[in-house]
Design an enzyme around this catalytic site. Sequence first.
Site, short mmCIF file in Angstrom:
data_model
loop_
_atom_site.label_atom_id
_atom_site.label_comp_id
_atom_site.label_asym_id
_atom_site.label_seq_id
_atom_site.Cartn_x
_atom_site.Cartn_y
_atom_site.Cartn_z
N GLU A 166 0.88 -1.19 -0.04
CA GLU A 166 -0.08 0.06 -0.02
C GLU A 166 0.82 1.37 0.03
O GLU A 166 0.32 2.40 -0.14
CB GLU A 166 -0.95 0.01 1.28
N GLY A 220 -14.55 28.81 4.76
CA GLY A 220 -13.97 29.29 3.56
C GLY A 220 -12.94 28.22 3.17
O GLY A 220 -12.19 28.51 2.07
N ASP A 223 -12.39 21.87 2.92
CA ASP A 223 -13.14 20.66 3.45
C ASP A 223 -14.73 21.20 3.71
O ASP A 223 -15.70 20.47 3.46
CB ASP A 223 -12.58 20.09 4.60
N ARG A 292 -5.55 30.23 22.14
CA ARG A 292 -6.54 29.28 21.47
C ARG A 292 -7.65 28.97 22.40
O ARG A 292 -8.90 28.71 21.59
CB ARG A 292 -5.46 27.88 21.34
P1 XMP Z 1 1.49 22.97 13.42
O1 XMP Z 1 1.67 24.52 13.78
O2 XMP Z 1 0.86 22.14 14.41
O3 XMP Z 1 0.49 22.98 12.10
O4 XMP Z 1 2.81 22.12 12.76
C1 XMP Z 1 0.17 21.81 11.49
C2 XMP Z 1 -0.95 22.35 10.82
O5 XMP Z 1 -2.25 22.40 11.31
C3 XMP Z 1 -2.74 23.68 11.65
N1 XMP Z 1 -3.18 24.06 12.59
C4 XMP Z 1 -4.38 24.22 13.17
N2 XMP Z 1 -5.50 24.05 12.61
N3 XMP Z 1 -6.70 24.64 14.51
C5 XMP Z 1 -6.78 24.33 13.22
O6 XMP Z 1 -7.68 24.26 12.55
C6 XMP Z 1 -5.44 24.93 15.24
O7 XMP Z 1 -5.46 24.97 16.46
C7 XMP Z 1 -4.36 24.58 14.45
N4 XMP Z 1 -2.96 24.72 14.71
C8 XMP Z 1 -2.40 24.60 13.63
C9 XMP Z 1 -1.49 24.54 10.72
O8 XMP Z 1 -1.91 25.84 10.22
C10 XMP Z 1 -0.74 23.56 9.96
O9 XMP Z 1 -1.73 23.54 8.63
#
Ligand code: XMP
Length: 513
Positions: A166, A220, A223, A292
């Site tokens: 796979e 926006g 998904d 957050r």
């Molecule tokens: P990091 O910073 O964890 O990001 O390496 C990996 C991917 O995840 C996104 N990201 C988030 N998406 N809520 C979200 O919907 C969040 O709190 C969040 N934190 C990180 C980030 O933009 C990247 O695509």
Amino acid sequence: TILVLDFGSQYSHLITRRLREFNVYSEMLPCTQKIKDLNWKPKGVILSGGPYSVYDEGAPHVDQEVFNLGVPILGICYGMQELAWINGKGVARGDKREYGPATLNVQDPECKLFTNVDHSTVWMSHGDKLQSLPTGFKVVASSDNSPYAGIAHEEKDIFGIQFHPEVTHTEQGKTLLKNFAVAICQANSNWSMENFIDTEINRIRKLVGPTAEVIGAVSGGVDSTVGAKIMKEAIGDRFHAIYVDNGLMRLNETEKVYKTLTEGLGINLTVVDATDLFLGKLKGVTDPEKKRKIIGNNFIHVFEAEAAKIKPADGQEIEYLLQGTLYPDVIESISFKGPSQTIKTHHNVGGLLEDMKLKLIEPLRELFKDEVRHLGELLGVPEDLVWRHPFPGPGLAIRILGEVTREQLRIAREADNIFIEEIVNAGIYRNISQAFAALLPVKSVGVMGDQRTYEQVIALRAIETVDFMTADWYVFEAAFLKKVASRIVNEVDGVARVTYDITSKPPATVEWE
Ligand code: XMP
């Protein structure tokens, strides 16, 4: 349909994906699935790999009824050891792990599983391996390190392979899976995205019924937009999309999303401007985790309050919540996690579901990201939206280090907009997985004209990644970076310096907070 029984390998979900690449539909269930509880009969069964040794106490074992179905079976890695364990226990505990490429030598050219697969590179990733043939089996393929790289039952269509077909590192892996599913199991190869749309729309209509109403949050992003569009196609205006403007979106983003979703896609959309609320709650807050939490909790409050205002015509309550969950998220939740199976709700919606007593509807739960993009294209979602980079829920708040203020938002927005504009103009947007500007609240000295300046720093970040778990920074041409830096310092008030982030993930993350 092929049944894939998952023993928890990190690659399990790729099996269903590969099968779909040649239009065969499969369903993956935990390895503990009882066959008598299935309400359909598979054309064949694949036993996936897994992180265990068949000798481990509490190691998972397949329901023996699988062998009474009378359909072909393919065991991959742990799945093969499982076959051996059941048929005479010829498994050796591995003293060393074998991990990486190997060359496959087919011993039995008659074996239908290996048509057009001989002498190709295969990917090994295992601890245990077979030390002798299980009863009733013969060797059909080997590699230098694995004399039993492929085994087949003397009479029945039962096969075991030590390597992983796979993964893309196995050159002819797709051919092998096709040999199994199409030539041996004779599974229908009629899965297509067009059929998927029809089937999914019918499924949604049946599930929701003629009157019930559905709500969903849209951001926006690809998904949620594709999910909303398929709901619109299925139940029209009984689907209510809610977009919460938290004030942390990019330049003109809310207006663009509104226009595309309503005028472009005809989705019944309410935009809630909650900028004042969010910025008020974020006042004085600098800790990334606190930011957050504030954003996540307030999002739920605003969404719920807005949903409460929607009164379905027939006086009924809203029953369903749309979620744009993709297959990798599902797998995280249902994949077999060991003797005590854990099932967790997807973290993004846990709160909403508990508070609102809504049932979940997930039209994309079988698809991978690139499949969702393809689906979006077929549904008429505009190309720039379909190919959009991901944007985190907390928005610019985690790209503005320190306190988030209207002025900091202005600077971050303008700088980000210039960076993305130049990336699009250079024709490299799709080569990059994600790009943005972060605003660092440190001041640095500069000189503009005859004036000394003392302003903040912008850090540009652009990465390439397959799954966002690991990522590498994108290599721009020097002239490109020069142009972006010069435009940002000249056009954005409040920026004295531009830097480019050259840290990979790990050790850094994609976002700065
Ligand atoms: P990091 O910073 O964890 O990001 O390496 C990996 C991917 O995840 C996104 N990201 C988030 N998406 N809520 C979200 O919907 C969040 O709190 C969040 N934190 C990180 C980030 O933009 C990247 O695509």
